[in-house]
Motif scaffolding. Structure first.
Motif, PDB file in Angstrom:
ATOM      1  N   GLU A   1       0.857  -1.185   0.000  1.00 53.04           N
ATOM      2  CA  GLU A   1       0.000   0.000   0.000  1.00 53.04           C
ATOM      3  C   GLU A   1       0.896   1.239   0.000  1.00 53.04           C
ATOM      4  O   GLU A   1       0.604   2.242  -0.638  1.00 53.04           O
ATOM      5  CB  GLU A   1      -0.864  -0.043   1.248  1.00 53.04           C
ATOM      6  CG  GLU A   1      -1.643   1.185   1.540  1.00 53.04           C
ATOM      7  CD  GLU A   1      -2.278   1.072   2.914  1.00 53.04           C
ATOM      8  OE1 GLU A   1      -2.564   2.143   3.458  1.00 53.04           O
ATOM      9  OE2 GLU A   1      -2.485  -0.021   3.443  1.00 53.04           O
ATOM     10  N   THR A   2       1.995   1.152   0.724  1.00 53.77           N
ATOM     11  CA  THR A   2       3.010   2.197   0.778  1.00 53.77           C
ATOM     12  C   THR A   2       4.368   1.533   0.633  1.00 53.77           C
ATOM     13  O   THR A   2       4.632   0.506   1.258  1.00 53.77           O
ATOM     14  CB  THR A   2       2.947   2.959   2.120  1.00 53.77           C
ATOM     15  OG1 THR A   2       1.623   3.496   2.277  1.00 53.77           O
ATOM     16  CG2 THR A   2       3.961   4.085   2.163  1.00 53.77           C
ATOM     17  N   GLY A   3       5.212   2.097  -0.208  1.00 60.03           N
ATOM     18  CA  GLY A   3       6.523   1.497  -0.427  1.00 60.03           C
ATOM     19  C   GLY A   3       7.590   2.551  -0.619  1.00 60.03           C
ATOM     20  O   GLY A   3       7.297   3.725  -0.891  1.00 60.03           O
ATOM     21  N   ALA A   4       8.835   2.132  -0.476  1.00 61.43           N
ATOM     22  CA  ALA A   4       9.974   3.024  -0.684  1.00 61.43           C
ATOM     23  C   ALA A   4      11.087   2.236  -1.361  1.00 61.43           C
ATOM     24  O   ALA A   4      11.230   1.026  -1.144  1.00 61.43           O
ATOM     25  CB  ALA A   4      10.465   3.595   0.636  1.00 61.43           C
ATOM     26  N   ALA A   5      11.856   2.919  -2.179  1.00 60.51           N
ATOM     27  CA  ALA A   5      12.978   2.288  -2.873  1.00 60.51           C
ATOM     28  C   ALA A   5      14.162   3.239  -2.884  1.00 60.51           C
ATOM     29  O   ALA A   5      14.006   4.438  -3.118  1.00 60.51           O
ATOM     30  CB  ALA A   5      12.588   1.922  -4.303  1.00 60.51           C
TER      31      ALA A   5
ATOM     32  N   ALA B   1       9.345   7.223  -2.713  1.00 61.34           N
ATOM     33  CA  ALA B   1       8.310   6.770  -1.787  1.00 61.34           C
ATOM     34  C   ALA B   1       6.980   6.914  -2.506  1.00 61.34           C
ATOM     35  O   ALA B   1       6.730   7.920  -3.172  1.00 61.34           O
ATOM     36  CB  ALA B   1       8.322   7.592  -0.511  1.00 61.34           C
ATOM     37  N   ALA B   2       6.142   5.897  -2.387  1.00 55.96           N
ATOM     38  CA  ALA B   2       4.844   5.930  -3.054  1.00 55.96           C
ATOM     39  C   ALA B   2       3.798   5.284  -2.167  1.00 55.96           C
ATOM     40  O   ALA B   2       4.093   4.324  -1.454  1.00 55.96           O
ATOM     41  CB  ALA B   2       4.919   5.197  -4.393  1.00 55.96           C
ATOM     42  N   GLY B   3       2.618   5.824  -2.201  1.00 57.70           N
ATOM     43  CA  GLY B   3       1.520   5.271  -1.423  1.00 57.70           C
ATOM     44  C   GLY B   3       0.226   5.348  -2.193  1.00 57.70           C
ATOM     45  O   GLY B   3       0.060   6.197  -3.060  1.00 57.70           O
ATOM     46  N   ARG B   4      -0.674   4.467  -1.871  1.00 59.76           N
ATOM     47  CA  ARG B   4      -1.960   4.428  -2.559  1.00 59.76           C
ATOM     48  C   ARG B   4      -3.050   5.168  -1.796  1.00 59.76           C
ATOM     49  O   ARG B   4      -4.173   5.235  -2.257  1.00 59.76           O
ATOM     50  CB  ARG B   4      -2.375   2.976  -2.771  1.00 59.76           C
ATOM     51  CG  ARG B   4      -1.385   2.198  -3.608  1.00 59.76           C
ATOM     52  CD  ARG B   4      -1.824   0.752  -3.743  1.00 59.76           C
ATOM     53  NE  ARG B   4      -0.756  -0.118  -4.162  1.00 59.76           N
ATOM     54  CZ  ARG B   4      -0.472  -0.432  -5.415  1.00 59.76           C
ATOM     55  NH1 ARG B   4      -1.175   0.081  -6.398  1.00 59.76           N
ATOM     56  NH2 ARG B   4       0.513  -1.253  -5.698  1.00 59.76           N
ATOM     57  N   ASN B   5      -2.723   5.724  -0.638  1.00 58.26           N
ATOM     58  CA  ASN B   5      -3.699   6.449   0.173  1.00 58.26           C
ATOM     59  C   ASN B   5      -3.214   7.868   0.425  1.00 58.26           C
ATOM     60  O   ASN B   5      -2.066   8.087   0.769  1.00 58.26           O
ATOM     61  CB  ASN B   5      -3.890   5.772   1.538  1.00 58.26           C
ATOM     62  CG  ASN B   5      -4.519   4.413   1.412  1.00 58.26           C
ATOM     63  OD1 ASN B   5      -5.328   4.177   0.533  1.00 58.26           O
ATOM     64  ND2 ASN B   5      -4.142   3.498   2.283  1.00 58.26           N
TER      65      ASN B   5
ATOM     66  N   GLY C   1      -6.270  14.107  -0.887  1.00 54.16           N
ATOM     67  CA  GLY C   1      -6.408  14.118  -2.344  1.00 54.16           C
ATOM     68  C   GLY C   1      -5.226  13.422  -2.986  1.00 54.16           C
ATOM     69  O   GLY C   1      -4.503  12.655  -2.348  1.00 54.16           O
ATOM     70  N   TYR C   2      -4.995  13.704  -4.233  1.00 52.14           N
ATOM     71  CA  TYR C   2      -3.881  13.092  -4.963  1.00 52.14           C
ATOM     72  C   TYR C   2      -2.612  13.886  -4.675  1.00 52.14           C
ATOM     73  O   TYR C   2      -2.587  15.099  -4.839  1.00 52.14           O
ATOM     74  CB  TYR C   2      -4.175  13.083  -6.463  1.00 52.14           C
ATOM     75  CG  TYR C   2      -3.105  12.397  -7.253  1.00 52.14           C
ATOM     76  CD1 TYR C   2      -3.049  11.009  -7.292  1.00 52.14           C
ATOM     77  CD2 TYR C   2      -2.137  13.125  -7.918  1.00 52.14           C
ATOM     78  CE1 TYR C   2      -2.053  10.362  -7.992  1.00 52.14           C
ATOM     79  CE2 TYR C   2      -1.141  12.490  -8.625  1.00 52.14           C
ATOM     80  CZ  TYR C   2      -1.106  11.107  -8.664  1.00 52.14           C
ATOM     81  OH  TYR C   2      -0.098  10.465  -9.353  1.00 52.14           O
ATOM     82  N   HIS C   3      -1.568  13.216  -4.237  1.00 50.32           N
ATOM     83  CA  HIS C   3      -0.345  13.909  -3.832  1.00 50.32           C
ATOM     84  C   HIS C   3       0.864  13.251  -4.491  1.00 50.32           C
ATOM     85  O   HIS C   3       1.113  12.074  -4.295  1.00 50.32           O
ATOM     86  CB  HIS C   3      -0.199  13.850  -2.315  1.00 50.32           C
ATOM     87  CG  HIS C   3       0.881  14.735  -1.792  1.00 50.32           C
ATOM     88  ND1 HIS C   3       0.777  15.402  -0.612  1.00 50.32           N
ATOM     89  CD2 HIS C   3       2.095  15.078  -2.288  1.00 50.32           C
ATOM     90  CE1 HIS C   3       1.879  16.108  -0.400  1.00 50.32           C
ATOM     91  NE2 HIS C   3       2.686  15.917  -1.411  1.00 50.32           N
ATOM     92  N   ILE C   4       1.582  14.036  -5.258  1.00 50.37           N
ATOM     93  CA  ILE C   4       2.828  13.577  -5.857  1.00 50.37           C
ATOM     94  C   ILE C   4       3.795  14.750  -5.817  1.00 50.37           C
ATOM     95  O   ILE C   4       3.416  15.889  -6.086  1.00 50.37           O
ATOM     96  CB  ILE C   4       2.628  13.065  -7.294  1.00 50.37           C
ATOM     97  CG1 ILE C   4       3.931  12.524  -7.868  1.00 50.37           C
ATOM     98  CG2 ILE C   4       2.028  14.126  -8.184  1.00 50.37           C
ATOM     99  CD1 ILE C   4       3.765  11.778  -9.179  1.00 50.37           C
ATOM    100  N   GLU C   5       5.020  14.481  -5.412  1.00 48.92           N
ATOM    101  CA  GLU C   5       6.011  15.555  -5.391  1.00 48.92           C
ATOM    102  C   GLU C   5       7.383  15.000  -5.719  1.00 48.92           C
ATOM    103  O   GLU C   5       7.637  13.807  -5.605  1.00 48.92           O
ATOM    104  CB  GLU C   5       6.027  16.284  -4.058  1.00 48.92           C
ATOM    105  CG  GLU C   5       6.468  15.459  -2.876  1.00 48.92           C
ATOM    106  CD  GLU C   5       6.405  16.258  -1.576  1.00 48.92           C
ATOM    107  OE1 GLU C   5       7.400  16.932  -1.265  1.00 48.92           O
ATOM    108  OE2 GLU C   5       5.367  16.199  -0.900  1.00 48.92           O
TER     109      GLU C   5
END
Length: 166
Positions: free
Chosen positions: A39-43, A56-60, A64-68
């Motif tokens: 659901e949440t991951g990091a690489a 870092a990425a998450g599905r929750n 709202g929608y958050h990408i940076e």
């Protein structure tokens, strides 16, 4: 998750990924564990020119929608999309200062999709070739697969290189 971020990092850094170590988990949606997914991951990725990327990425995202994106260098930093602002309006009330956030992927990247279609049409009309090739998509996908392997095994994974001779 994050394949577009991998592609963007390749473009920013001018290098290919060589090694990756990834972790993740399911923190509020247990079904992801049953699917052997996060659901949440990091690489953490090492690139061929000695640079590194932390993804870092998450599905929750409750707001709202958050990408940076943040690029940290030896002479300064660049941050893109830190607050996923829907518009330039700030509401001040008894809850404090509030900003509306974009709610989904399509809303956030509407202009990018339009620009992509315009470039596609331009290439058809002029007979030119796009700067982006199939190799770009394949290489970003190979990094994504390496992240998934690392997540599943808990091991450092060497990223396969793209080969057009296969």
């Amino acid at each position: 998750m994050a394949v577009h971020d991998f592609d963007l990092a390749r473009w920013y850094l001018g290098a290919e990924a060589e090694q990756v170590w990834a972790i993740g988990g399911a923190y509020s949606v247990p079904a992801f564990t049953e699917l052997n997914d996060a659901e949440t991951g990091a690489a953490l990725v090492k690139f061929s020119n000695g640079t590194m990327g932390l993804f870092a990425a998450g599905r929750n995202s409750r707001h709202g929608y958050h990408i940076e994106t943040e690029i940290i260098g030896t002479k300064g930093s660049l941050r893109i999309g830190t607050v996923p602002e829907k518009n330039a309006v700030t509401i001040f009330n008894d809850a404090g200062a509030l900003k509306e956030c974009v709610s989904n992927f399509n809303e956030r990247f509407a202009q990018a999709y339009l620009s992509e279609v315009e470039e596609f049409i331009h290439c058809i009309q002029t007979g030119s070739k796009p700067a982006i090739t199939a190799k770009d998509g394949v290489q970003a996908s190979l990094l994504g697969y390496a992240c998934k392997e690392s997540f599943e095994t808990g091991e450092l994974v060497h990223v396969k290189a793209y080969s057009s001779t296969k």
